[in-house]
Design a protein around this motif. Structure first.
Motif, PDB file in Angstrom:
ATOM      1  N   UNK A 108       0.868  -1.082   0.428  1.00 18.76           N
ATOM      2  CA  UNK A 108      -0.236  -0.121   0.002  1.00 18.76           C
ATOM      3  C   UNK A 108       0.719   0.702  -0.043  1.00 18.76           C
ATOM      4  N   UNK A 109       1.539   1.685   0.434  1.00 15.92           N
ATOM      5  CA  UNK A 109       2.350   2.345   0.786  1.00 15.92           C
ATOM      6  C   UNK A 109       3.695   2.567  -0.731  1.00 15.92           C
ATOM      7  N   UNK A 110       3.909   1.628  -1.339  1.00 16.73           N
ATOM      8  CA  UNK A 110       4.617   1.472  -3.046  1.00 16.73           C
ATOM      9  C   UNK A 110       3.162   2.078  -2.980  1.00 16.73           C
ATOM     10  N   UNK A 111       2.315   1.792  -3.157  1.00 14.53           N
ATOM     11  CA  UNK A 111       0.957   2.097  -3.771  1.00 14.53           C
ATOM     12  C   UNK A 111       0.556   3.880  -3.779  1.00 14.53           C
ATOM     13  N   UNK A 112       1.113   4.033  -2.783  1.00 16.65           N
ATOM     14  CA  UNK A 112       0.516   5.492  -1.952  1.00 16.65           C
ATOM     15  C   UNK A 112       1.656   6.847  -2.915  1.00 16.65           C
ATOM     16  N   UNK A 113       3.267   5.971  -3.330  1.00 20.52           N
ATOM     17  CA  UNK A 113       3.780   7.377  -3.634  1.00 20.52           C
ATOM     18  C   UNK A 113       4.468   6.638  -5.366  1.00 20.52           C
ATOM     19  N   UNK A 114       3.356   5.401  -5.914  1.00 20.68           N
ATOM     20  CA  UNK A 114       4.359   4.989  -7.435  1.00 20.68           C
ATOM     21  C   UNK A 114       3.371   4.780  -8.342  1.00 20.68           C
ATOM     22  N   UNK A 115       1.962   4.605  -7.756  1.00 22.28           N
ATOM     23  CA  UNK A 115       0.247   4.466  -8.410  1.00 22.28           C
ATOM     24  C   UNK A 115      -0.339   6.010  -7.989  1.00 22.28           C
ATOM     25  N   UNK A 116      -1.338   5.800  -8.876  1.00 23.08           N
ATOM     26  CA  UNK A 116      -2.239   7.027  -9.104  1.00 23.08           C
ATOM     27  C   UNK A 116      -2.754   7.164  -7.537  1.00 23.08           C
ATOM     28  N   UNK A 117      -4.474   7.708  -7.851  1.00 18.56           N
ATOM     29  CA  UNK A 117      -5.214   7.863  -5.853  1.00 18.56           C
ATOM     30  C   UNK A 117      -5.381   6.975  -5.515  1.00 18.56           C
ATOM     31  N   UNK A 118      -6.217   5.932  -7.020  1.00 19.49           N
ATOM     32  CA  UNK A 118      -7.003   5.088  -6.469  1.00 19.49           C
ATOM     33  C   UNK A 118      -6.116   3.348  -5.676  1.00 19.49           C
ATOM     34  N   UNK A 119      -4.519   3.813  -6.334  1.00 18.81           N
ATOM     35  CA  UNK A 119      -3.653   2.827  -5.691  1.00 18.81           C
ATOM     36  C   UNK A 119      -3.604   2.144  -4.628  1.00 18.81           C
ATOM     37  N   UNK A 120      -3.562   2.905  -4.297  1.00 16.54           N
ATOM     38  CA  UNK A 120      -3.782   1.827  -2.537  1.00 16.54           C
ATOM     39  C   UNK A 120      -4.502   1.452  -2.310  1.00 16.54           C
ATOM     40  N   UNK A 121      -5.917   1.925  -2.307  1.00 17.98           N
ATOM     41  CA  UNK A 121      -7.489   0.842  -2.399  1.00 17.98           C
ATOM     42  C   UNK A 121      -7.241  -0.532  -3.117  1.00 17.98           C
ATOM     43  N   UNK A 122      -7.522   0.149  -4.091  1.00 19.16           N
ATOM     44  CA  UNK A 122      -7.158  -1.211  -5.300  1.00 19.16           C
ATOM     45  C   UNK A 122      -6.511  -1.893  -4.541  1.00 19.16           C
ATOM     46  N   UNK A 123      -4.789  -1.887  -4.565  1.00 17.26           N
ATOM     47  CA  UNK A 123      -3.820  -2.718  -4.120  1.00 17.26           C
ATOM     48  C   UNK A 123      -4.543  -3.067  -2.540  1.00 17.26           C
ATOM     49  N   UNK A 124      -4.547  -2.932  -1.556  1.00 16.90           N
ATOM     50  CA  UNK A 124      -5.191  -3.568  -0.563  1.00 16.90           C
ATOM     51  C   UNK A 124      -6.343  -4.442  -0.509  1.00 16.90           C
ATOM     52  N   UNK A 125      -7.037  -4.054  -1.778  1.00 22.84           N
ATOM     53  CA  UNK A 125      -8.344  -4.806  -1.799  1.00 22.84           C
ATOM     54  C   UNK A 125      -7.645  -6.067  -2.522  1.00 22.84           C
ATOM     55  N   UNK A 126      -7.119  -6.488  -3.929  1.00 22.77           N
ATOM     56  CA  UNK A 126      -6.645  -7.405  -3.722  1.00 22.77           C
ATOM     57  C   UNK A 126      -5.579  -8.339  -3.044  1.00 22.77           C
ATOM     58  N   UNK A 127      -5.195  -7.556  -2.596  1.00 18.24           N
ATOM     59  CA  UNK A 127      -4.093  -7.538  -1.459  1.00 18.24           C
ATOM     60  C   UNK A 127      -4.723  -9.373  -0.155  1.00 18.24           C
ATOM     61  N   UNK A 128      -6.130  -8.601  -0.118  1.00 13.99           N
ATOM     62  CA  UNK A 128      -6.291  -8.351   2.445  1.00 13.99           C
ATOM     63  C   UNK A 128      -7.414  -9.812   1.219  1.00 13.99           C
ATOM     64  N   UNK A 129      -8.334 -10.052  -0.248  1.00 10.79           N
ATOM     65  CA  UNK A 129      -9.000 -11.024  -0.534  1.00 10.79           C
ATOM     66  C   UNK A 129      -7.728 -12.135  -0.536  1.00 10.79           C
ATOM     67  N   UNK A 130      -6.639 -12.328  -0.798  1.00 15.38           N
ATOM     68  CA  UNK A 130      -5.735 -13.182  -0.865  1.00 15.38           C
ATOM     69  C   UNK A 130      -4.672 -13.436   0.202  1.00 15.38           C
ATOM     70  N   UNK A 131      -5.097 -12.411   1.070  1.00 13.56           N
ATOM     71  CA  UNK A 131      -5.027 -13.018   2.118  1.00 13.56           C
ATOM     72  C   UNK A 131      -5.494 -13.916   3.424  1.00 13.56           C
ATOM     73  N   UNK A 132      -6.668 -13.902   2.751  1.00 13.99           N
ATOM     74  CA  UNK A 132      -7.510 -14.574   3.455  1.00 13.99           C
ATOM     75  C   UNK A 132      -7.615 -16.006   3.963  1.00 13.99           C
ATOM     76  N   UNK A 133      -7.023 -16.994   4.545  1.00 11.13           N
ATOM     77  CA  UNK A 133      -6.960 -17.720   5.391  1.00 11.13           C
ATOM     78  C   UNK A 133      -5.461 -18.373   4.887  1.00 11.13           C
ATOM     79  N   UNK A 134      -4.592 -17.114   4.685  1.00 14.57           N
ATOM     80  CA  UNK A 134      -3.508 -16.981   5.407  1.00 14.57           C
ATOM     81  C   UNK A 134      -3.298 -16.766   6.891  1.00 14.57           C
ATOM     82  N   UNK A 135      -2.137 -16.668   7.421  1.00 11.87           N
ATOM     83  CA  UNK A 135      -1.387 -16.524   8.633  1.00 11.87           C
ATOM     84  C   UNK A 135      -1.361 -14.829   7.967  1.00 11.87           C
TER      85      UNK A 135
END
Length: 136
Positions: A108-135
């Motif tokens: 998310x921090x990388x997305x804030x620096x290098x991505x567009x305005x919506x990048x941090x929330x997009x990255x967070x949402x996708x990674x949140x879904x991928x994290x389900x079931x992970x420790x």
């Protein structure tokens, strides 16, 4: 160099993969690393090894991203966001030294620096879904 700085350099190297074939990619990464200053040997080794490991798994990482990205395919995502997602997913799944929450936060921090305005929330949402079931 801090872990965050190393991660940022890995991101920059992986970003090159979107623009070069395998042979040219390797050359561009070598040039990129040659231009880095004040980098210890072990940091350079970590950077090169991790970037190569992530790059080698791009098809598998993209398939996992595609599986959770509703309405999006990796091939349609912005190159910055996709590169960040690939690196973070690799860290979440394969880097025992990086907790899942840290990988997400750093992405998310990388997305804030290098991505567009919506990048941090997009990255967070996708990674949140991928994290389900992970420790986390």
């Amino acid at each position: 160099m801090t872990r965050r700085e190393i991660r940022e350099h890995i991101f920059k190297e992986l970003f090159l993969a979107a623009f070069y074939d395998a042979e040219e990619y390797a050359e561009q990464c070598a040039r990129y690393r040659d231009d880095l200053e004040d980098v210890r040997v072990e940091e350079m080794t970590e950077l090169a090894e991790k970037a190569a490991a992530v790059a080698a798994q791009i098809p598998q990482l993209d398939a996992a991203i595609d599986a959770v990205a509703e309405g999006w395919k990796a091939s349609r995502m912005g190159k910055v966001e996709l590169t960040i997602l690939r690196l973070a997913l690799y860290e979440m799944e394969q880097d025992e030294n990086v907790p899942v929450r840290v990988a997400i936060n750093e992405a998310v921090e990388l997305a804030k620096i290098y991505g567009g305005e919506d990048s941090p929330s997009f990255v967070n949402a996708i990674l949140g879904k991928l994290a389900k079931g992970m420790e986390v």
